[in-house]
Write a protein that holds these residues in place. Structure first.
Motif, mmCIF file in Angstrom:
data_model
loop_
_atom_site.group_PDB
_atom_site.id
_atom_site.type_symbol
_atom_site.label_atom_id
_atom_site.label_comp_id
_atom_site.label_asym_id
_atom_site.label_seq_id
_atom_site.Cartn_x
_atom_site.Cartn_y
_atom_site.Cartn_z
ATOM 1 N N GLN A 96 0.875 -1.168 0.000
ATOM 2 C CA GLN A 96 0.000 0.000 0.000
ATOM 3 C C GLN A 96 0.912 1.218 0.000
ATOM 4 O O GLN A 96 1.560 1.508 1.009
ATOM 5 N N GLY A 97 1.011 1.903 -1.122
ATOM 6 C CA GLY A 97 1.923 3.035 -1.222
ATOM 7 C C GLY A 97 3.347 2.592 -0.962
ATOM 8 O O GLY A 97 3.855 1.683 -1.615
ATOM 9 N N SER A 98 4.011 3.209 0.014
ATOM 10 C CA SER A 98 5.393 2.846 0.336
ATOM 11 C C SER A 98 5.483 1.855 1.495
ATOM 12 O O SER A 98 6.552 1.607 2.025
ATOM 13 N N THR A 99 4.349 1.258 1.868
ATOM 14 C CA THR A 99 4.346 0.256 2.934
ATOM 15 C C THR A 99 4.208 -1.132 2.336
ATOM 16 O O THR A 99 3.313 -1.396 1.528
ATOM 17 N N VAL A 100 5.120 -2.020 2.733
ATOM 18 C CA VAL A 100 5.062 -3.418 2.317
ATOM 19 C C VAL A 100 4.746 -4.245 3.557
ATOM 20 O O VAL A 100 5.416 -4.113 4.577
ATOM 21 N N ARG A 101 3.725 -5.066 3.450
ATOM 22 C CA ARG A 101 3.311 -5.919 4.559
ATOM 23 C C ARG A 101 3.684 -7.360 4.238
ATOM 24 O O ARG A 101 3.280 -7.907 3.217
ATOM 25 N N PHE A 102 4.462 -7.969 5.137
ATOM 26 C CA PHE A 102 4.823 -9.381 5.046
ATOM 27 C C PHE A 102 3.982 -10.112 6.090
ATOM 28 O O PHE A 102 4.042 -9.788 7.280
ATOM 29 N N ILE A 103 3.206 -11.125 5.661
ATOM 30 C CA ILE A 103 2.327 -11.857 6.568
ATOM 31 C C ILE A 103 2.807 -13.308 6.620
ATOM 32 O O ILE A 103 2.786 -14.019 5.612
ATOM 33 N N SER A 104 3.237 -13.714 7.814
ATOM 34 C CA SER A 104 3.845 -15.035 7.989
ATOM 35 C C SER A 104 2.851 -16.173 7.725
ATOM 36 O O SER A 104 1.644 -15.959 7.609
ATOM 37 N N ASP A 105 3.415 -17.360 7.659
ATOM 38 C CA ASP A 105 2.624 -18.595 7.543
ATOM 39 C C ASP A 105 1.632 -18.547 6.386
ATOM 40 O O ASP A 105 0.437 -18.801 6.549
#
Length: 117
Positions: A96-105
């Motif tokens: 989202q824009g300059s935010t990267v979300r890493f979601i485990s599992d």
């Protein structure tokens, strides 16, 4: 303090997953175009993910090293914080824009939001 640091690092490329208005990254080429060779930052953490499959950086004064590959729509990484092996994990990636979300599992676990710089 040490446990807090380890939890932060583990959560980094791992709170509960929330979709919000993030767009899913589904393939390696899209992932590389978004994050490769840019700094991914969060308080006390700076990482770089290279197109060749390396992860390098620092977190809370210690080196972070690892390797990654794209498997079946997930960012799969092996990660070390200093000498401590944080293990392997395949993660969903959203942006989202300059935010990267890493979601485990594979997108069912905890997440960490990092800023692109």
């Amino acid at each position: 303090m040490r446990l807090t640091v380890l939890a932060s690092i583990a959560a980094l490329l791992s709170g509960p997953a929330v979709a919000e208005s993030f767009d899913q990254i589904d393939d390696r080429s899209e992932f590389v175009s978004v994050v490769a060779n840019k700094n991914l930052t969060r308080l006390g953490i700076t990482l770089t993910v290279t197109p060749s499959g390396q992860i390098v950086g620092r977190a809370f004064g210690r080196p972070v090293t690892g390797a990654w590959q794209w498997k079946s729509g997930y960012f799969c990484r092996d990660l070390y914080w200093g000498q401590r092996n944080l293990g392997a994990n395949c993660q969903a990636v959203r942006v989202q824009g300059s935010t990267v979300r890493f979601i485990s599992d594979q997108g069912t676990g905890d997440y960490a939001d990092l800023q692109l710089q």
